[in-house]
Design an enzyme around this catalytic site. Structure first.
Site, mmCIF file in Angstrom:
data_model
loop_
_atom_site.group_PDB
_atom_site.id
_atom_site.type_symbol
_atom_site.label_atom_id
_atom_site.label_comp_id
_atom_site.label_asym_id
_atom_site.label_seq_id
_atom_site.Cartn_x
_atom_site.Cartn_y
_atom_site.Cartn_z
ATOM 1 N N LYS A 76 48.851 29.329 85.002
ATOM 2 C CA LYS A 76 49.648 29.023 83.812
ATOM 3 C C LYS A 76 50.957 29.821 83.772
ATOM 4 O O LYS A 76 52.033 29.252 83.591
ATOM 5 C CB LYS A 76 48.800 29.327 82.567
ATOM 6 C CG LYS A 76 49.547 29.450 81.269
ATOM 7 C CD LYS A 76 48.620 29.827 80.145
ATOM 8 C CE LYS A 76 48.200 31.259 80.199
ATOM 9 N NZ LYS A 76 49.240 32.216 79.787
ATOM 10 N N THR A 77 50.844 31.141 83.938
ATOM 11 C CA THR A 77 52.036 31.995 83.860
ATOM 12 C C THR A 77 53.019 31.652 84.964
ATOM 13 O O THR A 77 54.235 31.594 84.757
ATOM 14 C CB THR A 77 51.630 33.485 83.944
ATOM 15 O OG1 THR A 77 50.671 33.757 82.911
ATOM 16 C CG2 THR A 77 52.833 34.395 83.754
ATOM 17 N N ASP A 113 54.017 30.034 75.027
ATOM 18 C CA ASP A 113 52.831 30.376 75.811
ATOM 19 C C ASP A 113 51.631 30.545 74.875
ATOM 20 O O ASP A 113 51.800 30.855 73.693
ATOM 21 C CB ASP A 113 53.109 31.681 76.567
ATOM 22 C CG ASP A 113 52.033 32.004 77.577
ATOM 23 O OD1 ASP A 113 51.344 31.063 78.032
ATOM 24 O OD2 ASP A 113 51.877 33.186 77.929
ATOM 25 N N GLU A 114 50.420 30.337 75.390
ATOM 26 C CA GLU A 114 49.177 30.485 74.609
ATOM 27 C C GLU A 114 49.256 29.689 73.298
ATOM 28 O O GLU A 114 48.928 30.183 72.217
ATOM 29 C CB GLU A 114 48.899 31.972 74.307
ATOM 30 C CG GLU A 114 48.738 32.853 75.533
ATOM 31 C CD GLU A 114 47.428 32.652 76.290
ATOM 32 O OE1 GLU A 114 46.675 31.720 75.929
ATOM 33 O OE2 GLU A 114 47.168 33.397 77.245
ATOM 34 N N GLN A 170 40.122 27.313 75.337
ATOM 35 C CA GLN A 170 40.142 28.768 75.169
ATOM 36 C C GLN A 170 40.690 29.169 73.795
ATOM 37 O O GLN A 170 41.198 30.272 73.620
ATOM 38 C CB GLN A 170 40.963 29.426 76.284
ATOM 39 C CG GLN A 170 40.335 29.280 77.662
ATOM 40 C CD GLN A 170 41.061 30.094 78.722
ATOM 41 O OE1 GLN A 170 40.969 31.310 78.772
ATOM 42 N NE2 GLN A 170 41.804 29.402 79.578
ATOM 43 N N ARG A 204 35.820 34.259 83.349
ATOM 44 C CA ARG A 204 36.410 35.562 83.731
ATOM 45 C C ARG A 204 35.916 35.982 85.119
ATOM 46 O O ARG A 204 36.485 36.860 85.749
ATOM 47 C CB ARG A 204 36.022 36.684 82.754
ATOM 48 C CG ARG A 204 36.424 36.536 81.289
ATOM 49 C CD ARG A 204 37.856 36.209 81.082
ATOM 50 N NE ARG A 204 38.036 34.764 80.970
ATOM 51 C CZ ARG A 204 39.190 34.136 81.127
ATOM 52 N NH1 ARG A 204 40.276 34.803 81.439
ATOM 53 N NH2 ARG A 204 39.279 32.820 81.001
#
Length: 681
Positions: free
Chosen positions: A33-34, A211-212, A242, A588
């Site tokens: 994503k980043t 973002d997010e 998420q 994770r």
């Protein structure tokens, strides 16, 4: 341009090279994503877009700093860096240039959370300061002004909070102060009131990225709409699977309904996962497939197959923590770095047995984003009361709890009592219990005198109770002192009450196993457990699932996989958000994933037989019938809107068959409405 895009997979490349119009990048866990969003920013600048025309918003300074560095490393000598910051930093910059349009000076001071609480405490000492601060924040993030809050309030406490809100805002205005929520609310107010300013700002920031995005609340959504007044070049990146912060105001509808809010939205799914093995992702995919409120995507591992997921089944939490400790020791002995190992839990109270198991095994650990069990304020309070009952001359413990719960005994009064006790060479308890009442009443105010006399009587009653029956003692202690009631009124009250239940349950369990143990011996055992002298060198990480978001570990353990613990159940709990938490926890893990379940553990202070978590069945790890439930996104205190009855506040959430019924206060009229007939404000 090609050089910038060449490191991306086809979906990432398509997202990074999209220029005009709204775009939703659905980025699954570990899908880069980043990398995608920073590459898109670099791409825009590489084709000649002025950095001053871009705005990228994030939620943390750390994320903003990392993204800025990554984007700039792809570009040769930009004229000046693009604006890449948190929502609140943007609000601060905006207000510095424009707050004068609200009739205020631009030399305002931003106050932090402690400042905010001090101001509130000076206005009102009756209600818990944390509760009032939380409610004021919720009002602001729902765009509810003080007069509206007062008009809506019907319950005495909410009337008082709304009144405090107005006084608090007046104080900020008089002293030219701004709190964190004001940074966004005042920015929104300016853009709402001034159409010319709105157009100017929208024309300046022609390309906006967020973002997010799944973590945005109502105020942030409305602010983004104002910033997009003259265009629709809004690119948001997030993962509906998420979205785990509904309890603090994040609205999952922002991402689920993005395509409906912005016409001709381009949706790109990033489903190639570069983090986890095939086995881990298959279980995570199966689990999240049970959610109905989702846009839908399926993660595919680029790493290929690995080890099967391990399931630990234990009789109780002590056996569970010993198994986890042994498994961790084996990993470390085989050469695995301790920093690559983590243990997660849904409820912070579960850390107690885990910490004790790791201490017994001599395994160094760090708690990420939390406080060790025996260092939590509510547990220290409970221990302090036990210490006074075991030794009434313990002045240190007495001073800690003399005004907890609140008894109207201020700092000056405590200092006065301490000084008088010192002069008579008595402990504080001795001084208060032995000094003649007429002499004591001259030293203290009427309220403080009544409070200390009641406290001394309560402590003497508890000492007598302990001598009669150790087993009943802890229940009577909480009935008399009321620590659970005191902490339940705070914003994180449920978590604190669960911690106290865990501690009280530990006391009962210890007495049951060893009826001869004294209170002193019990307290000494705790002191040994909470001693962390051995915590040196490299450490494993333990943390809540919430704290783990954005992190990854080669070897991951998740404890407490039982109904009522994970998923957490009860009024106002959202089973779909619980499932998203399960999905976050599992994704994770990079190489190995171990899930742990027990037959019994403390629940609300009592040992209880537990059912295995439905998530183990839903993830395909256990055979069994599926538990399907309709979920509710509503909880007590939420502001809602009904087509006929207007705006109201949820007072109660109850189950009605397979649906949920809300008891709602509509301006003084209490009605029971099915949740599907209202929407959250």
């Amino acid at each position: 341009m090609e050089k910038i895009l060449e490191q991306l997979n086809p979906e990432q490349r398509e997202a990074a090279s999209h220029i005009d119009g709204p775009m939703l990048i659905l980025a699954g866990a570990g899908s880069g994503k980043t990398k995608t969003i920073t590459t898109r920013l670099a791409y825009l600048l590489s084709i000649g877009i002025d950095p001053a025309n871009t705005l990228t918003l994030t939620f943390t300074n750390k994320a903003a700093s990392e993204m800025r560095e990554r984007a700039l490393s792809m570009i040769d000598n930009p004229i000046y860096p693009p604006l890449l910051c948190t929502f609140h930093k943007f609000g601060l910059l905006f207000l510095k240039f424009n707050i004068e349009k609200l009739g205020r000076k631009n030399d305002f001071v931003v106050i932090d959370t402690d400042d905010k609480k001090r101001i509130i405490k000076n206005i009102n000492k009756e209600l818990p300061t944390s509760l009032v601060a939380s409610e004021i924040s919720r009002y602001k993030n729902s765009l509810v002004k003080p007069d509206e809050a007062i008009a809506q309030a019907t319950q005495p406490n909410y009337k008082m909070i709304a009144s405090i809100y107005r006084t608090y805002q007046d104080y900020l205005l008089e002293n030219n102060l701004v709190d964190f929520d004001d940074l966004l609310m005042l920015t929104y107010d300016l853009l709402e009131q001034d159409s010319n300013l709105r157009k100017d700002i929208s024309n300046r920031y022609q390309y906006i990225m967020v973002d997010e995005y799944q973590d945005t609340n109502e105020l942030q959504l409305q602010l983004l709409k104002k910033l997009c007044d003259t265009h629709t070049n809004l690119c948001v990146v997030g993962d509906d699977d998420q979205s785990i912060y509904g309890w603090r105001g994040a609205n999952i509808k922002n991402i689920l309904e993005f395509s409906n809010m912005f016409d001709n939205t381009k949706v790109i799914k990033l489903e190639s996962n570069y983090r986890s093995t095939k086995e881990i992702l298959e279980a995570a995919n199966l689990l999240i497939d049970h959610n109905r409120n989702r846009l839908g995507k399926r993660l595919v591992s680029t790493r290929g197959s690995g080890k099967p997921i391990t399931l630990f089944q234990s009789s109780d939490e002590n056996e569970e923590s010993d198994k986890i400790a042994r498994a961790i020791k084996e990993l470390i002995d085989s050469g695995v770095s301790a920093g690559e190992i983590a243990v997660l839990y849904r409820i912070n109270a579960l850390s107690r047995s885990l910490e004790e198991g790791l201490n017994r095994a001599g395994i160094a650990y760090q708690m990420v984003g939390g406080v060790r069990f025996y260092e939590r304020a509510e547990i220290k309070d409970a221990i302090s009361y036990l210490r006074i009952i075991a030794n009434s001359h313990d002045d240190f413990s007495f001073k800690r709890v003399i005004n907890r719960p609140k008894r109207g005994i201020g700092k000056a009064t405590i200092e006065k009592i301490e000084k008088a006790a010192y002069e008579k060479r008595l402990s504080i308890f001795q001084f208060l219990s032995e000094t003649p009442k007429d002499e004591l009443s001259k030293l203290l105010s009427k309220k403080a005198y009544a409070s200390v006399i009641q406290l001394i009587n309560d402590l003497e009653t508890l000492q007598e109770t302990l001598n009669r029956s150790t087993m009943d003692f802890i229940e009577i202690l909480d009935n008399i002192i009321g620590l659970k009631e005191y902490y339940s009124s705070m914003p994180d009250g449920m978590e604190r009450v669960l911690n106290l239940d865990e501690f009280y349950g530990l006391f009962r369990d210890t007495i049951k196993k060893n009826p001869q143990i004294s209170l002193d011996e019990f307290l000494n055992e705790i002191s040994l457990q909470s001693d962390q002298d051995q915590i040196n060198g490299e450490q494993i990480s333990i943390m809540s699932v919430h704290a783990s978001k954005g992190l990854e570990f080669a070897h991951l353990f998740v404890i407490g996989m039982e109904e009522e613990f994970f998923p957490l159940l009860g009024d106002g709990c959202d089973i779909e958000e619980e499932r998203r938490l399960g999905y976050v926890a599992m994704t994770r893990a990079k190489e190995t994933l171990t899930l742990s379940t027990v037959q019994s553990r403390f629940h609300k202070g009592r040992r209880k037989h537990l059912e295995k978590s439905r998530f183990l069945t839903e993830a395909g790890l256990l055979k069994g019938s599926l538990v399907l439930e309709k979920s509710t996104n509503y909880k007590k205190g939420d502001l809602v809107k009904h087509k006929l009855f207007g705006m109201g506040r949820v007072l109660e959430v109850t189950r009605s068959g397979r649906n949920f019924k809300l008891k709602i206060n509509f301006g003084g009229n209490h009605r029971e409405i099915l949740s599907s007939f209202v929407e959250k404000i």
